[in-house]
Design a protein around this motif. Structure first.
Motif, PDB file in Angstrom:
ATOM      1  N   ASP A  65      -1.971  11.368 -11.505  1.00 47.64           N
ATOM      2  CA  ASP A  65      -1.716  12.634 -11.708  1.00 47.64           C
ATOM      3  C   ASP A  65      -2.509  13.456 -12.534  1.00 47.64           C
ATOM      4  O   ASP A  65      -3.306  12.893 -13.221  1.00 47.64           O
ATOM      5  N   THR A  66      -2.173  14.690 -12.647  1.00 42.63           N
ATOM      6  CA  THR A  66      -2.946  15.459 -13.729  1.00 42.63           C
ATOM      7  C   THR A  66      -2.837  15.351 -15.133  1.00 42.63           C
ATOM      8  O   THR A  66      -3.420  15.690 -15.931  1.00 42.63           O
ATOM      9  N   LEU A  67      -1.644  14.551 -15.423  1.00 46.77           N
ATOM     10  CA  LEU A  67      -1.563  14.334 -16.764  1.00 46.77           C
ATOM     11  C   LEU A  67      -2.112  12.909 -17.254  1.00 46.77           C
ATOM     12  O   LEU A  67      -2.171  12.534 -18.209  1.00 46.77           O
ATOM     13  N   GLY A  68      -2.755  12.413 -16.356  1.00 46.77           N
ATOM     14  CA  GLY A  68      -3.709  11.178 -16.506  1.00 46.77           C
ATOM     15  C   GLY A  68      -2.923   9.864 -16.359  1.00 46.77           C
ATOM     16  O   GLY A  68      -3.170   8.633 -16.809  1.00 46.77           O
ATOM     17  N   THR A  69      -1.753   9.942 -16.021  1.00 46.07           N
ATOM     18  CA  THR A  69      -0.758   8.779 -15.753  1.00 46.07           C
ATOM     19  C   THR A  69      -0.686   8.349 -14.373  1.00 46.07           C
ATOM     20  O   THR A  69      -0.977   9.055 -13.277  1.00 46.07           O
ATOM     21  N   PRO A  70      -0.374   6.962 -13.885  1.00 46.70           N
ATOM     22  CA  PRO A  70      -0.423   6.489 -12.620  1.00 46.70           C
ATOM     23  C   PRO A  70       0.979   7.202 -11.976  1.00 46.70           C
ATOM     24  O   PRO A  70       1.899   6.939 -12.509  1.00 46.70           O
ATOM     25  N   ALA A  71       0.695   7.735 -10.711  1.00 49.20           N
ATOM     26  CA  ALA A  71       1.758   8.404 -10.164  1.00 49.20           C
ATOM     27  C   ALA A  71       2.307   7.384  -8.949  1.00 49.20           C
ATOM     28  O   ALA A  71       3.582   7.698  -8.445  1.00 49.20           O
ATOM     29  N   LEU A  72       1.499   6.735  -8.362  1.00 49.57           N
ATOM     30  CA  LEU A  72       1.846   5.927  -7.141  1.00 49.57           C
ATOM     31  C   LEU A  72       0.674   5.006  -7.019  1.00 49.57           C
ATOM     32  O   LEU A  72      -0.583   5.082  -6.998  1.00 49.57           O
ATOM     33  N   THR A  73       1.175   3.683  -6.392  1.00 48.98           N
ATOM     34  CA  THR A  73       0.259   2.697  -6.200  1.00 48.98           C
ATOM     35  C   THR A  73       0.595   2.090  -4.840  1.00 48.98           C
ATOM     36  O   THR A  73       1.617   1.676  -4.358  1.00 48.98           O
ATOM     37  N   VAL A  74      -0.559   1.993  -3.893  1.00 45.92           N
ATOM     38  CA  VAL A  74      -0.488   1.383  -2.526  1.00 45.92           C
ATOM     39  C   VAL A  74      -1.198   0.095  -2.656  1.00 45.92           C
ATOM     40  O   VAL A  74      -2.281  -0.009  -2.870  1.00 45.92           O
ATOM     41  N   LEU A  75      -0.296  -0.920  -2.179  1.00 45.36           N
ATOM     42  CA  LEU A  75      -0.567  -2.242  -2.056  1.00 45.36           C
ATOM     43  C   LEU A  75      -0.325  -2.681  -0.637  1.00 45.36           C
ATOM     44  O   LEU A  75       0.529  -2.488  -0.136  1.00 45.36           O
ATOM     45  N   GLY A  76      -1.374  -3.628  -0.160  1.00 44.57           N
ATOM     46  CA  GLY A  76      -1.141  -4.348   1.131  1.00 44.57           C
ATOM     47  C   GLY A  76      -1.892  -3.694   2.175  1.00 44.57           C
ATOM     48  O   GLY A  76      -2.408  -2.447   2.241  1.00 44.57           O
ATOM     49  N   ALA A  77      -1.999  -4.388   3.388  1.00 37.62           N
ATOM     50  CA  ALA A  77      -2.544  -3.625   4.510  1.00 37.62           C
ATOM     51  C   ALA A  77      -2.014  -4.359   5.665  1.00 37.62           C
ATOM     52  O   ALA A  77      -1.572  -5.733   5.739  1.00 37.62           O
ATOM     53  N   ALA A  78      -2.094  -3.573   6.749  1.00 36.65           N
ATOM     54  CA  ALA A  78      -1.473  -4.209   8.087  1.00 36.65           C
ATOM     55  C   ALA A  78      -2.067  -5.363   8.454  1.00 36.65           C
ATOM     56  O   ALA A  78      -3.438  -5.485   8.278  1.00 36.65           O
ATOM     57  N   PRO A  79      -1.456  -6.505   9.206  1.00 34.17           N
ATOM     58  CA  PRO A  79      -0.071  -6.590   9.669  1.00 34.17           C
ATOM     59  C   PRO A  79       0.749  -6.914   8.514  1.00 34.17           C
ATOM     60  O   PRO A  79       1.900  -6.797   8.990  1.00 34.17           O
ATOM     61  N   SER A  80       0.414  -7.139   7.337  1.00 35.22           N
ATOM     62  CA  SER A  80       1.494  -7.175   6.225  1.00 35.22           C
ATOM     63  C   SER A  80       1.983  -6.030   5.837  1.00 35.22           C
ATOM     64  O   SER A  80       1.329  -5.021   6.098  1.00 35.22           O
ATOM     65  N   ASN A  81       3.166  -6.223   5.027  1.00 33.95           N
ATOM     66  CA  ASN A  81       3.675  -5.035   4.548  1.00 33.95           C
ATOM     67  C   ASN A  81       3.039  -4.277   3.705  1.00 33.95           C
ATOM     68  O   ASN A  81       2.153  -4.841   3.037  1.00 33.95           O
ATOM     69  N   VAL A  82       2.749  -3.005   3.784  1.00 33.07           N
ATOM     70  CA  VAL A  82       2.316  -2.167   2.649  1.00 33.07           C
ATOM     71  C   VAL A  82       3.395  -1.325   1.690  1.00 33.07           C
ATOM     72  O   VAL A  82       4.561  -0.805   2.146  1.00 33.07           O
ATOM     73  N   THR A  83       3.258  -1.512   0.487  1.00 30.67           N
ATOM     74  CA  THR A  83       4.220  -1.067  -0.317  1.00 30.67           C
ATOM     75  C   THR A  83       3.511   0.156  -1.318  1.00 30.67           C
ATOM     76  O   THR A  83       2.430   0.150  -1.785  1.00 30.67           O
ATOM     77  N   LEU A  84       4.534   1.174  -1.540  1.00 34.00           N
ATOM     78  CA  LEU A  84       4.170   2.256  -2.060  1.00 34.00           C
ATOM     79  C   LEU A  84       5.112   2.526  -3.428  1.00 34.00           C
ATOM     80  O   LEU A  84       6.410   2.779  -3.065  1.00 34.00           O
ATOM     81  N   THR A  85       4.503   2.056  -4.467  1.00 33.76           N
ATOM     82  CA  THR A  85       5.178   1.982  -5.783  1.00 33.76           C
ATOM     83  C   THR A  85       5.075   3.364  -6.630  1.00 33.76           C
ATOM     84  O   THR A  85       3.838   3.454  -6.904  1.00 33.76           O
ATOM     85  N   TYR A  86       6.074   3.718  -7.187  1.00 30.90           N
ATOM     86  CA  TYR A  86       5.951   4.930  -8.388  1.00 30.90           C
ATOM     87  C   TYR A  86       6.622   4.895  -9.278  1.00 30.90           C
ATOM     88  O   TYR A  86       8.048   4.220  -9.009  1.00 30.90           O
ATOM     89  N   PRO A  87       6.502   5.515 -10.434  1.00 36.05           N
ATOM     90  CA  PRO A  87       7.426   5.317 -11.677  1.00 36.05           C
ATOM     91  C   PRO A  87       8.988   6.438 -11.468  1.00 36.05           C
ATOM     92  O   PRO A  87       8.638   7.417 -10.985  1.00 36.05           O
ATOM     93  N   ILE A  88       9.723   5.802 -11.972  1.00 37.13           N
ATOM     94  CA  ILE A  88      11.054   6.626 -12.208  1.00 37.13           C
ATOM     95  C   ILE A  88      11.464   6.576 -13.518  1.00 37.13           C
ATOM     96  O   ILE A  88      11.227   5.712 -14.358  1.00 37.13           O
ATOM     97  N   ALA A  89      12.483   7.390 -13.831  1.00 37.63           N
ATOM     98  CA  ALA A  89      13.047   7.187 -14.874  1.00 37.63           C
ATOM     99  C   ALA A  89      13.886   6.237 -15.177  1.00 37.63           C
ATOM    100  O   ALA A  89      14.168   5.402 -14.447  1.00 37.63           O
TER     101      ALA A  89
END
Length: 366
Positions: A227-251
């Motif tokens: 993101d604009t603060l230079g911190t990781p906002a979301l990571t996309v891992l995997g590809a079809a036909p396996s699952n794809v996960t979308l991981t992001y930081p939370i409080a």
């Protein structure tokens, strides 16, 4: 100077050529379009495209807020010339916007190869890149006039860059460059001055968007969004036909959890067309992993089924038949009229669309 034109690959790939054609039919939610928005989905009254937008993660940012949605458009079939024969071809990902380009969209183009035969003997090939189209993050396409040329033979004149404004009046500007081939990214500038480094489909190289104050959101080739603060906002891992996960930081949570994830799950189908449009050959059968369900971080689930191929047992066309919402409600879609009653016209638009929910049924006709 006498030139001999080669029979060549006119586009990056068959899948890419189908993307260009189908997107030009009018997908996404574009300005001045006529839509029937029913809450979760929107129907384009001009071509009966069904548009879905499922938000995954959004956060505020400095200048540019970060957002990641999964977008679907139902106009997935278009006749494409294959060895001189019109053949039904699907768009990439069967209507789902590729996860690596959700933020910026992507640029496509056509490639033409020519042979220089003067002076003899033949000096080799040179390449022309044209038919430039920017497919934005909402699935709307913007076409540009102009071309690049790469000529290692010295037979013709090379053009290393060109700048063009979209022909649709959107104010979008393309700055295209090339080396031995067009670079893996191109620059798009929007009417409001934002600048985006955009991948050329179907590449998964990094892209970025920068506003007029220099604030930037980017994505790496590894699928990490910053993101604009230079911190990781979301990571996309995997590809079809396996699952794809979308991981992001939370409080920080009471159980020490600091991230949340959404998951895309797939199911393998036999995809085949049987539209019986005069002069257009059918597609398939092909084994394809189609989106089966999307599970959001809060446990909400969207699940999908696909239209059975008319007259072909066990096959599907890949067009959406139903979506079950997290509330448990289901929206069903059926396609009729058009070629041989298969629900599709020869240009890929829908013949007639019937949308059914517990609230009733509505039929749309062109």
């Amino acid at each position: 100077m006498r030139l001999v034109r080669l029979v060549c690959a006119l586009v990056l790939s068959l899948s890419l050529s189908s993307i260009v054609a189908a997107q030009n039919l009018g997908t996404g939610l574009y300005a001045f379009g006529s839509f029937d928005s029913r809450g979760f989905d929107s129907i384009n009254l001009g071509n009966l495209n069904t548009h879905l937008d499922i938000p995954v993660f959004h956060k505020a940012g400095r200048g540019i807020p970060f957002g990641y949605d999964l977008v679907y458009d139902s106009l997935i079939w278009q006749p494409v010339s294959v060895s001189g024969v019109a053949t039904w071809q699907p768009v990439q990902n069967f209507g789902w916007l590729a996860q690596t380009v959700v933020m910026t969209g992507y640029v496509s183009y056509s490639t033409h190869t020519y042979v220089c035969d003067w002076p003899p003997p033949k000096q080799g090939s040179y390449y022309v890149y044209d038919t430039w189209v920017y497919h934005d993050s909402l699935g709307v396409s913007h076409s540009f006039s102009g071309q690049l040329e790469y000529d290692p033979t010295g037979c013709d004149t090379s053009t290393s860059t060109f700048t063009a404004v979209a022909t649709d009046g959107s104010g979008t500007t393309l700055i295209a460059t090339r080396g031995a081939s067009p670079s893996a990214t191109q620059t798009i500038k929007t009417r409001n001055g934002a600048s985006m480094v955009v991948p050329t489909a179907p590449s998964s190289v990094g892209s970025s968007i920068t506003d007029t104050n220099g604030n930037q959101v980017s994505v790496s080739a590894a699928g990490v969004y910053t993101d604009t603060l230079g911190t990781p906002a979301l990571t996309v891992l995997g590809a079809a036909p396996s699952n794809v996960t979308l991981t992001y930081p939370i409080a920080l949570q009471s159980d020490s959890v600091t991230t949340a994830s959404a998951t895309l799950s797939y199911k393998t189908y036999t995809v085949q067309s049987n539209f019986q449009c005069s002069g257009i050959s059918e597609y398939g059968a092909a084994s394809v992993a189609l989106t089966d369900k999307i599970t959001l971080a809060d446990g909400s689930i969207y699940s999908f089924t696909y239209e059975a191929t008319p007259g072909v047992s066990g096959a599907v066309t890949g067009r959406l038949a139903s979506v079950t919402l997290p509330t448990g409600g289901t929206i069903s879609y059926s396609y009729t009229n058009g070629c041989s009653g298969a629900g599709i016209n020869a240009d890929g638009t829908v013949g007639s669309l019937t949308r059914t929910t517990t609230d009733g049924t509505r039929t749309y006709n062109l």
